[in-house]
Design a protein around this motif. Structure first.
Motif, PDB file in Angstrom:
ATOM      1  N   GLN A   1      16.580 -29.265  42.577  1.00  0.00           N
ATOM      2  CA  GLN A   1      16.561 -30.222  41.375  1.00  0.00           C
ATOM      3  C   GLN A   1      16.219 -31.473  42.226  1.00  0.00           C
ATOM      4  OE1 GLN A   1      16.907 -29.953  38.232  1.00  0.00           O
ATOM      5  NE2 GLN A   1      16.287 -32.093  38.334  1.00  0.00           N
ATOM      6  N   THR A   2      16.590 -31.788  43.546  1.00  0.00           N
ATOM      7  CA  THR A   2      16.445 -33.062  44.404  1.00  0.00           C
ATOM      8  C   THR A   2      14.804 -33.025  44.476  1.00  0.00           C
ATOM      9  OG1 THR A   2      18.416 -32.647  45.470  1.00  0.00           O
ATOM     10  CG2 THR A   2      16.823 -34.075  46.561  1.00  0.00           C
ATOM     11  N   LEU A   3      14.095 -31.806  44.727  1.00  0.00           N
ATOM     12  CA  LEU A   3      12.753 -31.832  45.060  1.00  0.00           C
ATOM     13  C   LEU A   3      12.224 -32.171  43.649  1.00  0.00           C
ATOM     14  CD1 LEU A   3      12.229 -28.549  47.005  1.00  0.00           C
ATOM     15  CD2 LEU A   3      11.767 -31.076  47.651  1.00  0.00           C
ATOM     16  N   ARG A   4      12.337 -31.626  42.572  1.00  0.00           N
ATOM     17  CA  ARG A   4      12.008 -31.901  41.221  1.00  0.00           C
ATOM     18  C   ARG A   4      11.943 -33.423  40.711  1.00  0.00           C
ATOM     19  NH1 ARG A   4      12.041 -27.532  36.613  1.00  0.00           N
ATOM     20  NH2 ARG A   4      11.281 -29.153  35.717  1.00  0.00           N
ATOM     21  N   THR A   5      13.201 -33.824  40.999  1.00  0.00           N
ATOM     22  CA  THR A   5      13.389 -35.367  40.920  1.00  0.00           C
ATOM     23  C   THR A   5      12.569 -36.266  41.767  1.00  0.00           C
ATOM     24  OG1 THR A   5      15.831 -34.769  40.272  1.00  0.00           O
ATOM     25  CG2 THR A   5      15.178 -37.307  40.510  1.00  0.00           C
ATOM     26  N   LEU A   6      12.518 -36.307  42.859  1.00  0.00           N
ATOM     27  CA  LEU A   6      11.567 -36.592  44.022  1.00  0.00           C
ATOM     28  C   LEU A   6      10.100 -36.671  43.389  1.00  0.00           C
ATOM     29  CD1 LEU A   6      12.967 -35.718  47.313  1.00  0.00           C
ATOM     30  CD2 LEU A   6      12.880 -38.232  46.304  1.00  0.00           C
ATOM     31  N   ALA A   7       9.719 -35.361  43.074  1.00  0.00           N
ATOM     32  CA  ALA A   7       8.381 -35.420  42.581  1.00  0.00           C
ATOM     33  C   ALA A   7       7.999 -36.237  41.166  1.00  0.00           C
ATOM     34  CB  ALA A   7       8.038 -33.759  42.218  1.00  0.00           C
ATOM     35  N   MET A   8       9.039 -36.072  40.323  1.00  0.00           N
ATOM     36  CA  MET A   8       8.768 -36.887  39.113  1.00  0.00           C
ATOM     37  C   MET A   8       8.916 -38.495  39.364  1.00  0.00           C
ATOM     38  SD  MET A   8      10.689 -34.847  35.982  1.00  0.00           S
ATOM     39  CE  MET A   8      12.242 -35.362  36.280  1.00  0.00           C
ATOM     40  N   ASN A   9       9.801 -38.951  40.121  1.00  0.00           N
ATOM     41  CA  ASN A   9       9.905 -40.397  40.341  1.00  0.00           C
ATOM     42  C   ASN A   9       8.746 -40.821  41.034  1.00  0.00           C
ATOM     43  OD1 ASN A   9      12.261 -40.135  39.289  1.00  0.00           O
ATOM     44  ND2 ASN A   9      13.325 -40.151  40.979  1.00  0.00           N
ATOM     45  N   SER A  10       8.021 -39.833  41.974  1.00  0.00           N
ATOM     46  CA  SER A  10       6.878 -40.446  42.807  1.00  0.00           C
ATOM     47  C   SER A  10       5.629 -40.204  42.102  1.00  0.00           C
ATOM     48  CB  SER A  10       6.865 -39.965  44.149  1.00  0.00           C
ATOM     49  OG  SER A  10       6.933 -38.417  44.415  1.00  0.00           O
ATOM     50  N   ASN A  11       5.740 -39.394  40.965  1.00  0.00           N
ATOM     51  CA  ASN A  11       4.439 -38.864  40.159  1.00  0.00           C
ATOM     52  C   ASN A  11       3.670 -37.894  41.207  1.00  0.00           C
ATOM     53  OD1 ASN A  11       2.933 -38.555  38.044  1.00  0.00           O
ATOM     54  ND2 ASN A  11       1.758 -40.512  38.504  1.00  0.00           N
ATOM     55  N   SER A  12       4.283 -37.290  41.941  1.00  0.00           N
ATOM     56  CA  SER A  12       3.592 -36.228  42.772  1.00  0.00           C
ATOM     57  C   SER A  12       3.845 -34.861  42.285  1.00  0.00           C
ATOM     58  CB  SER A  12       4.371 -36.332  44.277  1.00  0.00           C
ATOM     59  OG  SER A  12       3.946 -37.700  44.740  1.00  0.00           O
ATOM     60  N   THR A  13       3.234 -33.733  43.050  1.00  0.00           N
ATOM     61  CA  THR A  13       3.676 -32.377  42.782  1.00  0.00           C
ATOM     62  C   THR A  13       4.791 -32.246  43.697  1.00  0.00           C
ATOM     63  OG1 THR A  13       2.054 -31.492  44.612  1.00  0.00           O
ATOM     64  CG2 THR A  13       0.836 -32.005  42.355  1.00  0.00           C
TER      65      THR A  13
END
Length: 195
Positions: free
Chosen positions: A166-178
């Motif tokens: 979930q941490t990785l998903r949140t970071l990806a969404m917040n930074s508009n990254s994969t």
């Protein structure tokens, strides 16, 4: 509407080459060039960008196979090779170098069209397999780095696998990254020595 197939013909027998060239043209193929040897084949394929290369050389050698191997790596092109010579070992080497269809008898006008069809079908099949393998490898690489990042997060932050994901998903969404991009950053950051 059908597309005309463009051909690069390599044949060291001028009389046969002329007959085959006439047959190809009459059958509606686009004959880009007719070469008497495979010398400079890399350059010719790059220059003409044929849909297929037809080769009939009396004594095919390792130089031809090396050229075909480089073409197969950098500019994949279907190749049909005709040769009355060459045992099982040479045929295996030819196929490994990128020959899509190997005909164990010399080229004749009536055998060319079926050879073209076989070579192009084999080539398409091989390219699909190659793309599928590349996609699978890419997915495995992505999974590996994501799993590595989750493992590091779990160890460093003492959290569950689900929380790390979930941490990785949140970071990806917040930074508009994969997820992969974020995982690479996490791995790089968490593996770098503390100063």
């Amino acid at each position: 509407m059908t597309t005309t197939i463009s051909i690069l013909l390599v044949d060291d027998q001028p009389e046969r080459a002329t007959m085959v060239a006439e047959q190809l043209t009459a059958a509606g193929y686009d004959l880009l060039a007719q070469l008497t040897s495979a010398e400079g084949l890399l350059f010719q394929v790059e220059k003409y960008r044929p849909d297929i290369v037809l080769i009939d050389i009396e004594s095919p050698d390792r130089d031809i196979l090396e050229s075909l191997s480089v073409i197969n790596q950098h500019n994949p092109t279907p190749v049909a090779m005709f040769s009355a010579r060459g045992g099982a070992e040479f045929i295996t080497s030819a196929v490994e170098a990128g020959v899509s269809a190997y005909m164990s008898e010399g080229m004749s006008p009536d055998r060319v069209a079926p050879a073209i069809e076989i070579a192009m079908a084999q080539f398409r099949s091989y390219q699909q397999l190659r793309l599928s393998l590349a996609r699978t490898q890419k997915q495995l690489d992505e999974r590996k780095i994501i799993e590595r990042a989750k493992g590091l997060l779990m160890a460093r932050k003492n959290i569950s696998e689900q929380s790390a994901h979930q941490t990785l998903r949140t970071l990806a969404m917040n930074s508009n990254s994969t997820m992969q991009q974020v995982a690479e950053q996490v791995v790089e950051h968490l593996q770098s020595p503390v100063r």
